[in-house]
Design a protein around this motif. Structure first.
Motif, PDB file in Angstrom:
ATOM      1  N   PRO A 310       0.833  -1.218   0.000  1.00  0.00           N
ATOM      2  CA  PRO A 310       0.000   0.000   0.000  1.00  0.00           C
ATOM      3  C   PRO A 310       0.861   1.258   0.000  1.00  0.00           C
ATOM      4  N   GLU A 311       0.372   2.289  -0.691  1.00  0.00           N
ATOM      5  CA  GLU A 311       1.154   3.516  -0.817  1.00  0.00           C
ATOM      6  C   GLU A 311       1.510   4.086   0.558  1.00  0.00           C
ATOM      7  N   GLY A 312       2.728   4.528   0.691  1.00  0.00           N
ATOM      8  CA  GLY A 312       3.166   5.148   1.945  1.00  0.00           C
ATOM      9  C   GLY A 312       3.578   4.131   3.005  1.00  0.00           C
ATOM     10  N   GLN A 313       3.352   2.848   2.739  1.00  0.00           N
ATOM     11  CA  GLN A 313       3.747   1.817   3.721  1.00  0.00           C
ATOM     12  C   GLN A 313       5.188   1.390   3.460  1.00  0.00           C
ATOM     13  N   PRO A 314       5.934   1.029   4.531  1.00  0.00           N
ATOM     14  CA  PRO A 314       7.285   0.512   4.282  1.00  0.00           C
ATOM     15  C   PRO A 314       7.214  -0.865   3.630  1.00  0.00           C
ATOM     16  N   ARG A 315       8.291  -1.217   2.927  1.00  0.00           N
ATOM     17  CA  ARG A 315       8.357  -2.537   2.298  1.00  0.00           C
ATOM     18  C   ARG A 315       8.431  -3.597   3.400  1.00  0.00           C
ATOM     19  N   PRO A 316       7.497  -4.558   3.400  1.00  0.00           N
ATOM     20  CA  PRO A 316       7.541  -5.552   4.489  1.00  0.00           C
ATOM     21  C   PRO A 316       8.772  -6.450   4.394  1.00  0.00           C
ATOM     22  N   SER A 317       9.101  -7.053   5.520  1.00  0.00           N
ATOM     23  CA  SER A 317      10.261  -7.958   5.555  1.00  0.00           C
ATOM     24  C   SER A 317       9.852  -9.325   5.013  1.00  0.00           C
ATOM     25  N   ASP A 318      10.833 -10.097   4.536  1.00  0.00           N
ATOM     26  CA  ASP A 318      10.502 -11.469   4.130  1.00  0.00           C
ATOM     27  C   ASP A 318      11.105 -12.484   5.108  1.00  0.00           C
ATOM     28  N   HIS A 319      11.363 -12.032   6.349  1.00  0.00           N
ATOM     29  CA  HIS A 319      11.864 -12.958   7.380  1.00  0.00           C
ATOM     30  C   HIS A 319      10.677 -13.587   8.104  1.00  0.00           C
ATOM     31  N   GLY A 320      10.608 -14.888   8.080  1.00  0.00           N
ATOM     32  CA  GLY A 320       9.474 -15.578   8.685  1.00  0.00           C
ATOM     33  C   GLY A 320       9.463 -15.464  10.200  1.00  0.00           C
ATOM     34  N   VAL A 321       8.293 -15.722  10.777  1.00  0.00           N
ATOM     35  CA  VAL A 321       8.143 -15.727  12.231  1.00  0.00           C
ATOM     36  C   VAL A 321       7.859 -17.179  12.625  1.00  0.00           C
ATOM     37  N   SER A 322       8.642 -17.723  13.548  1.00  0.00           N
ATOM     38  CA  SER A 322       8.502 -19.150  13.884  1.00  0.00           C
ATOM     39  C   SER A 322       7.481 -19.374  14.976  1.00  0.00           C
ATOM     40  N   TYR A 323       6.416 -20.050  14.642  1.00  0.00           N
ATOM     41  CA  TYR A 323       5.538 -20.629  15.663  1.00  0.00           C
ATOM     42  C   TYR A 323       5.712 -22.117  15.479  1.00  0.00           C
ATOM     43  N   PHE A 324       4.596 -22.859  15.465  1.00  0.00           N
ATOM     44  CA  PHE A 324       4.732 -24.260  15.075  1.00  0.00           C
ATOM     45  C   PHE A 324       5.129 -24.297  13.605  1.00  0.00           C
ATOM     46  N   LEU A 325       4.455 -23.437  12.816  1.00  0.00           N
ATOM     47  CA  LEU A 325       4.852 -23.246  11.421  1.00  0.00           C
ATOM     48  C   LEU A 325       5.650 -21.958  11.336  1.00  0.00           C
ATOM     49  N   VAL A 326       6.368 -21.766  10.220  1.00  0.00           N
ATOM     50  CA  VAL A 326       6.990 -20.459  10.009  1.00  0.00           C
ATOM     51  C   VAL A 326       6.020 -19.638   9.166  1.00  0.00           C
ATOM     52  N   ILE A 327       5.484 -18.587   9.776  1.00  0.00           N
ATOM     53  CA  ILE A 327       4.480 -17.781   9.075  1.00  0.00           C
ATOM     54  C   ILE A 327       5.140 -16.487   8.566  1.00  0.00           C
ATOM     55  N   PRO A 328       4.542 -15.832   7.565  1.00  0.00           N
ATOM     56  CA  PRO A 328       5.149 -14.568   7.121  1.00  0.00           C
ATOM     57  C   PRO A 328       4.977 -13.504   8.210  1.00  0.00           C
ATOM     58  N   PRO A 329       5.867 -12.510   8.238  1.00  0.00           N
ATOM     59  CA  PRO A 329       5.663 -11.436   9.213  1.00  0.00           C
ATOM     60  C   PRO A 329       4.373 -10.702   8.869  1.00  0.00           C
ATOM     61  N   PRO A 330       3.730 -10.042   9.857  1.00  0.00           N
ATOM     62  CA  PRO A 330       2.489  -9.330   9.524  1.00  0.00           C
ATOM     63  C   PRO A 330       2.757  -8.295   8.426  1.00  0.00           C
ATOM     64  N   TYR A 331       1.869  -8.217   7.431  1.00  0.00           N
ATOM     65  CA  TYR A 331       2.048  -7.234   6.363  1.00  0.00           C
ATOM     66  C   TYR A 331       0.688  -6.803   5.839  1.00  0.00           C
ATOM     67  N   GLN A 332       0.668  -5.649   5.190  1.00  0.00           N
ATOM     68  CA  GLN A 332      -0.567  -5.195   4.556  1.00  0.00           C
ATOM     69  C   GLN A 332      -0.351  -5.220   3.058  1.00  0.00           C
ATOM     70  N   LEU A 333      -1.433  -5.485   2.309  1.00  0.00           N
ATOM     71  CA  LEU A 333      -1.281  -5.394   0.858  1.00  0.00           C
ATOM     72  C   LEU A 333      -2.479  -4.691   0.267  1.00  0.00           C
ATOM     73  N   CYS A 334      -2.265  -4.188  -0.926  1.00  0.00           N
ATOM     74  CA  CYS A 334      -3.330  -3.501  -1.636  1.00  0.00           C
ATOM     75  C   CYS A 334      -3.725  -4.404  -2.817  1.00  0.00           C
ATOM     76  N   ALA A 335      -5.001  -4.775  -2.916  1.00  0.00           N
ATOM     77  CA  ALA A 335      -5.460  -5.627  -4.015  1.00  0.00           C
ATOM     78  C   ALA A 335      -6.285  -4.775  -4.966  1.00  0.00           C
ATOM     79  N   VAL A 336      -5.847  -4.665  -6.213  1.00  0.00           N
ATOM     80  CA  VAL A 336      -6.581  -3.863  -7.207  1.00  0.00           C
ATOM     81  C   VAL A 336      -7.125  -4.808  -8.276  1.00  0.00           C
ATOM     82  N   ALA A 337      -8.445  -4.738  -8.507  1.00  0.00           N
ATOM     83  CA  ALA A 337      -9.052  -5.625  -9.510  1.00  0.00           C
ATOM     84  C   ALA A 337      -8.439  -5.336 -10.874  1.00  0.00           C
ATOM     85  N   ARG A 338      -8.160  -6.390 -11.667  1.00  0.00           N
ATOM     86  CA  ARG A 338      -7.536  -6.183 -12.978  1.00  0.00           C
ATOM     87  C   ARG A 338      -8.585  -5.944 -14.057  1.00  0.00           C
TER      88      ARG A 338
END
Ligand code: HEM
Length: 338
Positions: A310-338
């Motif tokens: 999303p505009e104005g947001q920092p680029r999210p990290s691609d370092h996973g967060v380890s729980y039982f599974l390794v999940i992506p770090p929390p991030y926001q995204l903007c979905a625009v219909a094509r």
């Protein structure tokens, strides 16, 4: 000032002894606690089996339950401690009841539950058989739990990696437009004509590496592996990460690089070191289903939307967060219909 004698002397001696004992205990506790970082402290004798954080009793409650699961048999404890699990099991029981009511043994089975119900009827009265109502609950529950979070976590990784790598996203969309177009839903038959999309999905799984330590296994007999004896009953934790990120097998093991799965002519190839579903006789039972889900959901999403940070947001990290599974770090995204 007179000397203390008799009973008075005895009382003072006991009080002094108790006082010294308490001081000694306090010092011991301080010395013992100082060896650990702030937060939960292992209990002497039980060690890490039961880490108790006195400042966070609610969290410690889970630790206690984890160490002594028989406590969950106390009526009411499981419902209180694990409300989401209770809700999930209730929902599952509803589905199973509905299945039992609509099951017609004269018709071919609609699914695994029907097939299991048929076996339960066949072996009725045989206490040795594992086809019973309790095991039906366990099997269906296992499939739901093993199948839901794994696939959705992988898709969450896929979208994160697409917003971090817009060029790769565009190439996937070009392939979708060429092979499927905008007018119909993706089908599994399309996969064979979409090497780049297939490579991206595989690279998402390799890079995300969501189950790095696999599930624990136990040797059922004495076993020799490369000259090492592994005695019967040993718990084995295999390191899938060491293969998925093996620098002798992958050109850029720590980078998201779909070309890992493409040959010089751009055809899809699957190196032997790709094993996010593990390997051998206990390889993930749901792999074929997971493959279909990943392909169909991923292509459907990218067919209809473009994803970006999303505009104005920092680029999210691609370092996973380890729980039982390794999940992506929390991030926001903007979905625009094509
Ligand atoms: C991206 C998705 C998935 C990944 C990465 C994944 C990965 C794994 C892994 C690493 C194991 C352990 C294998 C071993 O013990 O060596 C496993 C086991 C298992 N998975 Fe999956 N899985 C996925 C999706 C699914 C789905 C969709 C289902 C079912 C609907 C499923 C059902 C199971 C079951 C039942 C087991 C236990 C098999 C056994 O012990 O014999 N999984 N999975």
């Amino acid at each position: 000032m007179g000397l203390l004698t008799g009973d008075a002397l005895y009382s003072v001696a006991v009080a002094l002894a108790v006082f010294l004992l308490l001081v000694d205990l306090m010092h011991r506790r301080q010395r013992w606690a100082a060896r650990y970082p702030p937060g939960p402290v292992p209990v002497p004798g039980l060690g890490n089996l039961l880490q108790v954080d006195f400042e966070n009793p609610a969290y410690s409650f889970y630790k206690v339950l984890n160490a002594f699961p028989m406590l969950l048999r106390i009526p009411g404890v499981a419902e209180k401690a694990l409300p989401a699990l209770k809700a999930f099991l209730d929902l599952q029981d509803e589905l199973l009841t509905e299945h039992r009511m609509t099951w017609d043994p004269s018709q071919p089975p609609r699914d695994l539950t029907d097939a299991f119900l048929a076996e339960v009827v066949k072996v009725k009265g045989n206490p040795e058989s594992s086809f019973n109502d309790e095991n039906l609950r366990m099997v269906v529950g296992n499939l739901f739990t093993a199948g839901m979070v794994t696939t959705s976590t992988t898709l969450a990784w896929a979208l994160l990696l697409m917003i971090l790598h817009p060029d790769e996203q565009r190439r996937v969309q070009q392939e979708i437009d060429k092979v499927i177009g905008p007018g119909r839903c993706p089908e599994m038959a399309d996969q064979a004509h979409m090497p780049f999309t297939n490579a991206v999905i595989h690279e998402v799984q390799r890079f995300a590496d969501i189950i790095p330590m696999n599930l624990p296994h136990m040797t059922s007999r004495d076993t020799e592996v490369q000259g090492f004896l592994i005695p019967k009953g040993t718990t084995l934790i295999t390191n899938l990460s060491s293969v998925l990120k093996d620098e002798t097998a992958w050109e850029k093991p720590l980078k998201f690089y779909p070309a890992h799965f493409l040959d010089a002519e751009g055809r899809f190839v699957k190196p032997e070191a790709f094993m996010p579903f593990s390997a051998g006789p206990r390889i993930c039972l749901g792999e074929p289903l997971a493959r279909m889900e990943l392909f169909l959901f991923f292509t459907s999403l990218l067919q209809r939307f473009s994803f970006s940070v999303p505009e104005g947001q920092p680029r999210p990290s691609d370092h996973g967060v380890s729980y039982f599974l390794v999940i992506p770090p929390p991030y926001q995204l903007c979905a625009v219909a094509r």
